[in-house]
Scaffold this active site. Structure first.
Site, short mmCIF file in Angstrom:
data_model
loop_
_atom_site.label_atom_id
_atom_site.label_comp_id
_atom_site.label_asym_id
_atom_site.label_seq_id
_atom_site.Cartn_x
_atom_site.Cartn_y
_atom_site.Cartn_z
CB CYS A 1 -6.80 -1.17 -19.76
SG CYS A 1 -7.33 -0.16 -18.38
NE ARG B 1 -2.43 -4.85 -21.43
CZ ARG B 1 -1.14 -4.61 -21.57
NH1 ARG B 1 -0.32 -5.59 -21.81
NH2 ARG B 1 -0.68 -3.39 -21.49
CD1 TRP C 1 -6.49 -3.79 -12.34
CD2 TRP C 1 -5.42 -1.84 -12.51
NE1 TRP C 1 -5.88 -3.54 -11.15
CE2 TRP C 1 -5.21 -2.35 -11.22
CE3 TRP C 1 -4.84 -0.62 -12.84
CZ2 TRP C 1 -4.44 -1.70 -10.26
CZ3 TRP C 1 -4.08 0.04 -11.89
CH2 TRP C 1 -3.89 -0.50 -10.62
CG ASN D 1 -3.00 0.08 -21.56
OD1 ASN D 1 -3.09 0.17 -20.34
ND2 ASN D 1 -1.94 -0.43 -22.16
N GLY D 2 -3.70 3.07 -20.10
CA GLY D 2 -2.71 4.03 -19.59
C GLY D 2 -3.40 5.15 -18.82
CD GLU E 1 6.82 -14.35 -4.10
OE1 GLU E 1 6.80 -13.10 -4.02
OE2 GLU E 1 6.16 -15.00 -4.92
CE LYS F 1 2.62 -14.82 -5.21
NZ LYS F 1 3.82 -14.36 -5.85
CD GLU G 1 0.23 -11.38 -5.35
OE1 GLU G 1 0.94 -12.37 -5.14
OE2 GLU G 1 0.11 -10.84 -6.45
CG HIS H 1 15.41 -4.85 16.35
ND1 HIS H 1 16.19 -4.35 17.37
CD2 HIS H 1 16.11 -5.86 15.79
CE1 HIS H 1 17.34 -5.01 17.40
NE2 HIS H 1 17.31 -5.94 16.46
CE LYS I 1 1.10 -13.23 -14.50
NZ LYS I 1 1.62 -13.65 -13.19
C1 F6R Z 1 2.93 -10.93 -7.36
C2 F6R Z 1 3.09 -10.41 -8.68
C3 F6R Z 1 3.54 -9.01 -8.83
C4 F6R Z 1 4.55 -8.91 -9.99
C5 F6R Z 1 4.89 -7.44 -10.25
C6 F6R Z 1 5.92 -7.28 -11.35
O1 F6R Z 1 2.50 -12.24 -7.36
O2 F6R Z 1 2.85 -11.09 -9.64
O3 F6R Z 1 4.07 -8.51 -7.66
O4 F6R Z 1 5.68 -9.64 -9.66
O5 F6R Z 1 3.73 -6.75 -10.61
O6 F6R Z 1 5.45 -7.79 -12.55
P1 F6R Z 1 6.44 -8.19 -13.71
O7 F6R Z 1 7.25 -9.32 -13.24
O8 F6R Z 1 5.54 -8.54 -14.85
O9 F6R Z 1 7.28 -6.97 -13.98
#
Ligand code: F6R
Length: 606
Positions: free
Chosen positions: A2, A27, A74, A98-99, A479, A483, A486, A502, A601
């Site tokens: 948030c 956020r 969020w 927030n939290g 990764e 992607k 997500e 396995h 984010k």
């Molecule tokens: C995936 C993604 C998340 C962040 C993770 C850590 O695309 O963006 O998995 O990598 O939440 O976030 P940071 O790098 O801000 O600590």
């Protein structure tokens, strides 16, 4: 998570609150709301979903008032409905948060026992009621908040305004970040300095446990123990310009395309391009004294760390222990004093990573961090910050921050190899030279994306997609799968190619696309065998390789031709097609690419 904002202004603040919230939407974007104080009355407007829904409502039902708070949510406690949206209010106070308030159930019960009816499912509502109860008892706002804070457990940032006090806002920080901004007869509050950048660049960061009493003429800060404290006032470098998408349809596309440039900027910070040598800042630790490194991070940043494990172990013969921060923080990992703990984070605010950092600090580790937001909590709590120069990353799915993290880690691994005597000067030049070539290879890959568009039609029909890679490219497979999950919501898993037989091989049939990172490196033949195992079971193979189709020795559905680069830098280059596969699939499926469902984010809750 948030985002919260607050303004004590000289004119109506609703518009400014929304502007600030726009900059915090990274956020969370489940709902948004603002509350203002006008003519001795608190009024609020809230809306489910993205901020634009709130803006639409405000256009029809404007809020006036020169004092106000705002929130973009969020959801943690309670569904993302309008009723659960912040600000939360009683007749006397309005609160944004927030939290997480961990003891909220117990507090809800205590409040309900006094006959007060709780109307939301949130943890935040208790704060509004507790403060109101204290005010009703005759305490002034400062004492009312102080008594309330003492009853709250958890990590939170709060902003509170009061019906009977037009020139007052109280803010509190325990675990979640908060910045206070100074204006001309105005004061601002925000979850970060970026939110306040259009209004002021003069900022004070509250420290953990601080709470601040703000008026239009300044603020008084107290620490957890109630002592008056001064916190440094600094000039923020956060840009007031709203980042835009340029010619791109999505921030994610723009950020993917920025990679040649931002990786180059980042490398320029650590490399002397003229002499093809490293030029690292002075490090407050000595690689020769280390027996191992611990690395911790979350999500994509964790995968960057996993790549670095291969690099440090191979080029510097330095063992690396790596774990996701949400596990590391509770594992009670024994650490030898004087060791190196390395944290990787785009936002620098990820709660689990920050908690792990603090654990390592208590264990007398040198704390180094690789962060993109230099004013972040992780950066501020580190002995040394090795910045990524990716610029603001707005798309929720991390792209350019990842490759910039890899660029920094690669430089650090070479430095470790040199310091420990496992790499010669000539090796350094060779590896640095390979890094310098990365932006060029990235640009070449980004020149023609038609293949990815075509591929997206097939992938969009899949229910499951497997990603395979070996060695240093195994984290790239992880990764790639992350992607795709997500932003397209298609189930995907990354596996070490050799691990397939396995268990996961049981999943393979004609309906399962298998994306394989298969550069012509020392493990190419091994990966090829795995590829053939998939082909024999009818899997639809999409291969990313610098080898010709003839060299693959089996039928594949699609080949993405990759440039031939030094195997050291392949993870940076192979990350690009992984991002493009996910991006085009999501675009074809019509998902919300930049703000995928359920995500945010910056993950400032555990
Ligand atoms: C995936 C993604 C998340 C962040 C993770 C850590 O695309 O963006 O998995 O990598 O939440 O976030 P940071 O790098 O801000 O600590």
């Amino acid at each position: 998570m948030c985002g919260i904002v607050g303004i004590l202004g000289r004119e109506p603040v609703a518009g400014k609150l929304v502007d600030a919230l726009k900059r915090l939407e990274y956020r969370g974007y489940d709902s948004a709301g603002i509350a203002t104080l006008e003519a001795g009355k608190l009024t609020r407007l809230r809306a489910e979903g993205k901020l634009r829904n709130l803006e639409d409502r405000l256009a029809k039902e404007p809020l006036r008032g020169n004092t106000g708070i705002g929130h973009t949510r969020w959801a943690t406690h309670g569904a993302p409905t309008e009723n659960n949206a912040h600000p939360h209010m009683t007749g006397r106070v309005s609160v944004v948060h927030n939290g997480i308030i961990e003891n909220f159930q117990e507090l809800r019960t205590a409040i309900a026992e006094t006959g007060t009816v709780l109307t939301t499912d949130t943890d935040t509502e208790v704060v509004a009621h507790l403060i109101t109860h204290e005010l009703d008892e005759g305490h002034d706002p400062v004492v009312a908040v102080l008594h309330t804070l003492k009853r709250l457990e958890g990590a939170f940032a709060l902003a509170i305004i009061f019906r009977d006090h037009e020139d007052l806002m109280i803010a509190a920080r325990q675990g979640s970040p908060l910045a206070v901004g100074f204006g001309d007869g105005e004061m601002y509050l925000g979850s970060d300095a970026i939110a306040l950048a259009p209004f002021t660049d003069t900022i004070t960061y509250l420290q953990d446990g601080d709470w601040a009493v703000m008026t239009r003429n300044g603020l008084a800060i107290r620490d957890r123990e109630g002592n008056a404290v001064e916190r440094p006032v600094q000039k923020s470098v956060a840009s007031a310009l709203m980042v835009d998408k340029g010619n791109h349809r999505h921030f994610m596309a723009k950020e993917i395309h920025e990679q040649p440039e931002v990786v180059s900027h980042t490398l320029a910070h650590y490399i002397d391009f003229t002499n093809t040598r490293l030029q690292l800042p002075d490090l407050p630790f000595d690689f020769t004294n280390l027996n191992r490194i611990v690395i911790s991070a979350c999500g994509t940043a964790y995968y960057a760390g996993l790549v670095a494990k291969y690099w440090f172990e191979r080029y510097a013969r330095l063992p690396v222990d790596i774990d996701v921060a949400s596990e590391f923080r509770y594992r009670e990992v024994p650490l030898e004093p004087g060791g190196l703990a390395l944290f990787i984070s785009q936002s620098g605010e990820t709660a689990d990573t920050l908690a792990t950092l603090r654990y390592c600090r208590e264990q007398d580790q040198h704390i180094a961090s690789i962060v993109n937001v230099r004013e972040s909590s992780i950066a501020r709590d580190s002995d040394i910050v090795l910045p990524t120069l990716a610029g603001p990353e707005i798309g929720v799915a991390s792209t350019k921050a990842f490759t910039c993290q890899l660029a920094v880690l690669a430089c650090l691994a070479i430095a470790a190899g040199r310091a420990r005597g496992h790499l010669s000067e000539q090796d350094e030049t060779e590896l640095v030279g390979a890094l310098i070539g990365v932006p060029r290879h990235m640009s070449a890959l980004l020149r023609d994306e038609s293949g990815f568009e075509a591929l997206s039609h097939t992938l969009s029909k899949a229910h499951d997609v497997l990603y395979l890679g070996r060695g240093v490219n195994f984290p790239i497979a992880l990764e790639g799968a992350l992607k795709l999950k997500e932003i397209s919501y298609i189930h995907a898993e990354g596996y070490a190619a050799g691990e397939l037989k396995h268990g996961p091989i049981a999943l393979i049939d004609e309906s399962v696309p298998v994306v394989v990172a298969a550069p012509k490196d020392a493990l190419f033949e091994k990966t090829l065998s795995n590829l053939q195992e998939v082909a024999a079971r009818g899997g639809q193979i999409i291969v990313l390789s610098d080898a010709g189709e003839a060299e693959l020795g089996c039928e594949v559905m699609a080949t993405i031709p990759m440039p031939h680069a030094h195997d050291f830098v392949n993870p940076l280059i192979y990350a690009i097609p992984m991002q493009l596969i996910a991006y085009y699939t999501a675009v074809f499926m019509g998902t919300d690419v930049d703000q995928p469902r359920n995500l945010a984010k910056s993950v400032t809750v555990e």
